[in-house]
Write an enzyme that holds these catalytic residues in place. Structure first.
Site, short mmCIF file in Angstrom:
data_model
loop_
_atom_site.label_atom_id
_atom_site.label_comp_id
_atom_site.label_asym_id
_atom_site.label_seq_id
_atom_site.Cartn_x
_atom_site.Cartn_y
_atom_site.Cartn_z
N HIS A 107 -6.96 25.78 34.32
CA HIS A 107 -6.50 25.50 35.69
C HIS A 107 -5.99 24.06 35.84
O HIS A 107 -5.90 23.57 36.96
CB HIS A 107 -7.63 25.76 36.69
CG HIS A 107 -7.96 27.22 36.85
ND1 HIS A 107 -9.05 27.68 37.56
CD2 HIS A 107 -7.32 28.33 36.41
CE1 HIS A 107 -9.08 29.01 37.52
NE2 HIS A 107 -8.04 29.43 36.83
N CYS A 118 11.25 18.36 36.84
CA CYS A 118 11.63 18.41 35.41
C CYS A 118 10.49 18.84 34.50
O CYS A 118 10.66 18.90 33.28
CB CYS A 118 12.19 17.07 34.96
SG CYS A 118 10.93 15.79 34.68
N THR A 174 -19.87 30.35 36.94
CA THR A 174 -18.65 30.83 37.59
C THR A 174 -18.97 32.12 38.34
O THR A 174 -19.73 32.96 37.85
CB THR A 174 -17.48 31.02 36.59
OG1 THR A 174 -16.35 31.55 37.29
CG2 THR A 174 -17.84 31.93 35.42
N1 APR Z 1 -26.16 26.09 37.67
C1 APR Z 1 -25.55 27.28 37.37
N2 APR Z 1 -24.72 27.92 38.20
C2 APR Z 1 -24.50 27.35 39.40
C3 APR Z 1 -25.09 26.13 39.80
C4 APR Z 1 -25.97 25.50 38.88
N3 APR Z 1 -26.59 24.34 39.14
N4 APR Z 1 -24.68 25.84 41.06
C5 APR Z 1 -23.86 26.83 41.43
N5 APR Z 1 -23.74 27.75 40.45
C6 APR Z 1 -22.91 28.97 40.41
C7 APR Z 1 -22.88 29.75 41.70
O1 APR Z 1 -23.95 30.67 41.76
C8 APR Z 1 -21.52 30.44 41.60
O2 APR Z 1 -21.63 31.70 40.97
O3 APR Z 1 -21.59 28.56 40.17
C9 APR Z 1 -20.68 29.52 40.70
C10 APR Z 1 -19.58 28.77 41.41
O4 APR Z 1 -18.63 29.69 41.83
P1 APR Z 1 -17.26 29.24 42.52
O5 APR Z 1 -17.55 28.24 43.57
O6 APR Z 1 -16.53 30.47 42.91
O7 APR Z 1 -16.50 28.45 41.34
P2 APR Z 1 -15.62 29.03 40.14
O8 APR Z 1 -16.15 30.34 39.69
O9 APR Z 1 -15.50 27.94 39.14
O10 APR Z 1 -14.23 29.25 40.84
C11 APR Z 1 -13.14 29.71 40.07
O11 APR Z 1 -11.65 29.38 41.87
O12 APR Z 1 -10.86 28.17 43.66
C12 APR Z 1 -10.70 28.45 42.35
O13 APR Z 1 -9.45 27.23 40.86
C13 APR Z 1 -10.71 27.25 41.46
O14 APR Z 1 -11.41 27.12 39.15
C14 APR Z 1 -11.78 27.58 40.45
C15 APR Z 1 -11.85 29.09 40.51
#
Ligand code: APR
Length: 235
Positions: A107, A118, A174
């Site tokens: 990303h 460009c 994630t």
């Molecule tokens: N340890 C482990 N997991 C955690 C922690 C922690 N301390 N804190 C939060 N989480 C988990 C949450 O439970 C959740 O499932 O991290 C995840 C975060 O999810 P999102 O906020 O949706 O982030 P992400 O999955 O990285 O988002 C994907 O979405 O907006 C776009 O481009 C952006 O790269 C990003 C993509």
């Protein structure tokens, strides 16, 4: 013996304990900022100053953050003998690199700038603004080198190739809500990989994975890495 091929996908949760906000959790970034306005090409065309201000703030936060025990453990795993680890990250911070690892940034990266005219890329200054000219072509089309909603993530061919050859796939911190990253687990599984989800909670896509390690990344990832390379988990 061939090195064990492991592929890790990281998301915002791995950087949460370093003080960087996630997107979809309670108090997440997308609960405070409308993503259509700050993370789409259309939002940038409408109000480039607002989008730059959003990423300038995130760049400042990321610059002040330190890698946590999860980033450090993955860096150890990447250096370990008998392991071939590729880290694919959705994160735009530089905490994997700060921990001493290399990561594929699907990303983009806050630390890089991109010219919409460009396609030149360069190291981003701390503060960017719409009138900033591209150092290569001079057009005032400077943007953060971030993949927005509606754009194609970077390195997809290489990632797909890697997933087809991986023996173990782990998704760390994630939510599994954003494609194509959310589909990586199915691709890896289809090619025979074991799969594990490491997350603070069971996600909505937990059933895609064979195994689950539920808890904060700073504890679960070092323990998982220790189990893979036989190190003392107390490190
Ligand atoms: N340890 C482990 N997991 C955690 C922690 C922690 N301390 N804190 C939060 N989480 C988990 C949450 O439970 C959740 O499932 O991290 C995840 C975060 O999810 P999102 O906020 O949706 O982030 P992400 O999955 O990285 O988002 C994907 O979405 O907006 C776009 O481009 C952006 O790269 C990003 C993509």
């Amino acid at each position: 013996m061939a090195a064990r091929r492991i592929t890790v996908l990281t998301g915002a949760g791995i950087s949460a304990e370093s003080g960087l906000g996630t997107f979809r959790d309670k108090d997440g970034l997308w609960t405070k900022y409308p993503l259509e306005e700050v993370a789409t090409p259309e939002g940038f065309a409408r109000d480039p100053a607002r989008v730059h201000a959003f990423y300038n703030a995130r760049r400042a936060n990321a610059a002040g953050a330190q890698p946590n025990a999860a980033h450090l453990a993955l860096a150890r795993l990447q250096r370990a003998e008998g392991i071939d680890l590729v880290i694919v990250t959705q994160n735009v911070d530089g905490l994997h690199e700060a921990a001493g690892a290399t990561a594929v940034h699907m990303h983009g990266e806050l630390s890089r700038a991109y010219c919409g005219a460009c396609e030149h890329r360069w190291d981003a200054p701390a503060v960017m603004s719409p009138e900033m000219p591209c150092p290569a072509c001079g057009a005032p089309a400077t943007r953060p080198d971030i993949v927005w909603f509606g754009e194609i993530p970077y390195h997809m061919d290489a990632i797909h190739q890697r997933l087809s050859q991986t023996e173990l796939f782990a998704a760390i911190g994630t939510s599994g809500q954003v494609y194509p990253a959310a589909g990586f687990v199915q691709i890896a599984r289809q090619y025979g990989a074991e799969t594990v989800e490491i997350n603070l909670e069971q996600t909505d896509v937990a059933w895609d994975f064979d195994d689950h390690l539920v808890g904060p990344a700073s504890q679960m990832v070092p323990a998982w890495v220790a189990s893979l390379i036989g190190e003392d988990p107390g490190r």
